[in-house]
Write a protein that holds these residues in place. Sequence first.
Motif, short mmCIF file in Angstrom:
data_model
loop_
_atom_site.label_atom_id
_atom_site.label_comp_id
_atom_site.label_asym_id
_atom_site.label_seq_id
_atom_site.Cartn_x
_atom_site.Cartn_y
_atom_site.Cartn_z
N GLU A 200 33.56 -29.94 -34.72
CA GLU A 200 33.69 -28.88 -35.71
C GLU A 200 34.64 -29.39 -36.82
N LEU A 201 34.41 -28.96 -38.05
CA LEU A 201 35.35 -29.26 -39.14
C LEU A 201 35.95 -27.94 -39.61
N VAL A 202 37.23 -27.96 -39.87
CA VAL A 202 37.89 -26.74 -40.32
C VAL A 202 38.56 -26.98 -41.68
N PHE A 203 38.30 -26.07 -42.62
CA PHE A 203 38.90 -26.17 -43.95
C PHE A 203 39.76 -24.93 -44.19
N GLU A 204 41.05 -25.15 -44.28
CA GLU A 204 41.96 -24.04 -44.54
C GLU A 204 42.73 -24.35 -45.82
N ASN A 205 42.27 -23.75 -46.90
CA ASN A 205 42.82 -24.06 -48.23
C ASN A 205 42.87 -25.57 -48.44
N GLN B 274 25.28 -20.55 -46.32
CA GLN B 274 26.59 -21.18 -46.27
C GLN B 274 27.71 -20.16 -46.43
N ARG B 275 28.70 -20.22 -45.55
CA ARG B 275 29.86 -19.33 -45.67
C ARG B 275 31.09 -20.08 -46.20
N THR B 276 31.07 -21.39 -46.05
CA THR B 276 32.20 -22.17 -46.58
C THR B 276 32.22 -22.02 -48.10
N VAL B 277 33.39 -21.75 -48.64
CA VAL B 277 33.48 -21.53 -50.08
C VAL B 277 34.39 -22.58 -50.73
N ALA B 278 34.08 -22.87 -51.98
CA ALA B 278 34.92 -23.77 -52.76
C ALA B 278 35.26 -23.09 -54.08
N GLU B 279 36.52 -23.10 -54.40
CA GLU B 279 36.96 -22.42 -55.62
C GLU B 279 37.72 -23.43 -56.48
N LEU B 280 37.41 -23.45 -57.75
CA LEU B 280 38.10 -24.38 -58.65
C LEU B 280 39.43 -23.75 -59.08
N VAL B 281 40.53 -24.40 -58.71
CA VAL B 281 41.87 -23.92 -59.08
C VAL B 281 42.56 -25.06 -59.83
N ASP B 282 42.82 -24.86 -61.08
CA ASP B 282 43.41 -25.91 -61.93
C ASP B 282 42.56 -27.19 -61.86
N ASP B 283 43.18 -28.28 -61.36
CA ASP B 283 42.43 -29.55 -61.37
C ASP B 283 41.89 -29.92 -59.99
N PHE C 54 29.36 -29.43 -47.91
CA PHE C 54 28.71 -28.47 -48.80
C PHE C 54 29.43 -27.13 -48.71
N ALA C 55 29.53 -26.47 -49.87
CA ALA C 55 30.22 -25.19 -49.91
C ALA C 55 29.69 -24.35 -51.06
N MET C 56 29.84 -23.03 -50.91
CA MET C 56 29.42 -22.10 -51.95
C MET C 56 30.43 -22.11 -53.10
N THR C 57 29.96 -22.43 -54.28
CA THR C 57 30.85 -22.34 -55.44
C THR C 57 30.56 -21.06 -56.23
#
Lengths: 380, 266
Positions: free
Chosen positions: A211-216, A137-146, A169-172
Motif C-alpha cells: 500500500e502507498l500512503v500520501f499524507e500532505n 480515483q480518491r487520491t487528490v492533488a492540489e497545487l499550493v504555491d510551487d 495518479f491523483a485527482m486534480t
Amino acid sequence: MNFIIDEEHQDLIDLYREFAENEVKPIAAEIDQTERFPQENVEKMAEMGLLGIPFPEECGGAGMDTLSYVQCVEELSKVCGTTGVIVSAHTSLCATPIYTYGTEEQKEKYLRPLAMGEKLGAFALTEPGAGTDASGQRTVAELVDDHWVLNGSKIFITNAGAADIFIVFAMTDKSQGTKGISGFIVEKGFPGFSIGKQEDKMGIRASSTCELVFENCIVPKENLLGEVGKGFRLAMSTLDGGRVGIAAQALGIAEGAIDETVKYVSERMQFGRRISQFQNTQFELAKMKANTEAAKLLVYQAACAKDNHENYSHLAAMAKLVASQNASDVTRRCLQLYGGYGYTKDYPIERMMRDAKITEIYEGTSEVQMMVISGWMGVK
Amino acid sequence: MNILVCIKQVPDTNEIKIDPVTHTLVRKGVPSIVNPFDTYALEVGVRLKEQLGGKVVVISMGPEQAKEALKTCLSVGADDAYLISDRKFGGSDTLATSYILSSAVKAVEEKEGLKFDLILCGKQAVDGDTAQVGPEMAEHLDLPQITYALDIVYEDDKIQVKRECDDGYDMITTTLPAVVTVVKLPYEPRYATIRTKMAAKKKEIPTLTFDDLKTDEAYCGLGGSPTKVKGTYTPNREKNGVKLNGVEANDAGAQLAEWLQTNKIL
C-alpha cells in the motif's frame, strides 16, 4: 510476415536464459516461500542492462526494442514469475511513461537512472475503491504555491517496497471526472509519502506488493507527468504497454511449466512405464504446447506492433487475454500430470500455478481485455 | 598489463562422443561453449586489466566456428580476439597445438603493437583433459610457468600466484612475462551485458593462418604430432570402489600401497 527470430534477438534470448537458469531459478522457490524481494538479482540485472532494454542508449537504456524486452520477461518468467513482473512493472509502467510523456529534465533526472537500473520503478493507479473502475480515483492533488500536495492511498502496488520512483495518479479536478486526473513522478523520500503494509499474496510472493500512503505529500511542481487532466489517458496508454509485458510473463510461466512437466513425465514411472508413454500425457502436453505457441505469436505480434508505432491496444489486450488464460490452464493441467507430487512444494509446478493466476487479474482483468477487444471490434 | 588468454571451444556436454575411426572429437550436432576453465582464466585476466590498465587479447586455434567462442570472450571483457586457423594445423596434438599457439603469441604481439606481460590458459580443456597445452607453451616460449592458479596479485613487476594443491595452497612469485594456468575460481565469471554482447557481435575477428605465424610445418598438424591414439573408450562407472575418507594424502598413499600389496596387485 516473418516468424523467424533474428540473430540479434536470439543472442539476447540466450543471454536472458543463461541468467535466468543460473541466477533466478536457484532462488525462485526460496523467495516465494519467504516473500523476500530478490534485490541481489535486481542489481545483477541492472548491470547487464536488463532494466532498460527498450530505451535508447542516450537515455541510459540498452538500445533494443519492445520485442527483446518481452523476450526477457518471458525467459525470466519461465523460471520465476516474480522476477518477470519486477522487470515488467519497472520497465513498462514506470520508465516507459517517463520516456513517452516526460520532459527532457524528467528524462534526465528519472528515466536515465531507471533505464540504467540504478533506481527501481513502480506505478500507482489502483486504490481500494478504484480497481477495474480506475476512474474512481480518491487520491487528490492540489497545487499550493510551487508544489503539489497529494493526499490519499494506493493499494496492490508492485515493487513498492523496493522502488525509488513511483508514477502516481491523483485527482486534480474532481468535477472533471477522468479528465480531472493527472500523473506525477514521486520519489521514495518525498515528505508525507510512506509505504504501507505488504500484501500476503497467493502467487508472485516476492514482488513486494504494498500500500502507498500520501499524507500532505509534497511533490515539486515540475514533477507533474504530462499535462494537467491528461493522467487517465496516460495511465491507459501505459497499461497497453504493460499488458504486453504481463502477457510475456504469462507466456513464460506456461512455457516453464511445460518444460518442467516434460522432464517429470519422462522420469516418473507408473504401471511399469514412464508416464510420458501414456497417450493422455502426450495429448495433454501437445495441446498445451500448441496453445502456448499461439499465445507466443500474439505476444510477439503486439510487441512488434508497438515497436512499429502502430495502434496496438487491441493486440496487447488479445495477447494478455489469451496468454494469461493459457498460463492458468497450462499450469493447472501440468500439476494434474504431476499428481500428488505436483501439489507439494518439492516441485515448482504448484508455485507456477499460483503465479499464473495473477496474470488474469492485474493490469486489467481478462474481462477488461474483452471490453477493449470488443470495443475495437465495434461491438456495442 | 597486457594479457593474452588462450581459449578453446569445446562441446557443451558431459557425454563426449569420439569418432571410432579417427579417434577425434565428434563436434557435429553438439552445441559448443568456451572451455569453462578458460572462462575463469579470462575473468582473472579482465580483473587484472581493470585494476592495472592494459589490454586483454584472446586467441583460439580451431575451425571458423571457434569465432563464436571468441565472440563470447569479447562480450565478457576481452578487447581483441584472433582466430588461429589453417588446414595445416588440423589434427594437431597438444605438442603441435602449443607450438602453434606459441608462434601465434609473437604474431599477435606484432599485430597489436605490444608485448604480453602475462599469458593465461585454463588448467585444462574439458574435452581432452590433458592439461598440457599451457605448460608446453611456457616451454616453447622459454617463460616461467605456474599451473593451477586460484588468484594472481601483481606487485613491483612481479606476480604472486596462489596455486591450488592437494594439501592447501602454494604462494609462488615470479617475474614477468610468465604463463599461468587457472583453475575453477571461488567466484563465477561475469555475464555479458546487452551492450557488450551487441558490441562483440559487430567486432571483427581476424584470422591468422600458417603464413602469418612463421612456423615450421614439420611441427604442425598431424605430421607434427607425436601422440598416437591407440583406442578410446568410455570407462564403466562402478560403485564398489574403496574410499579412504578423512585421511591425509601421505597416509592414504601408504594405505593404498598396502591394499595393493595385500591384494597381490603389486
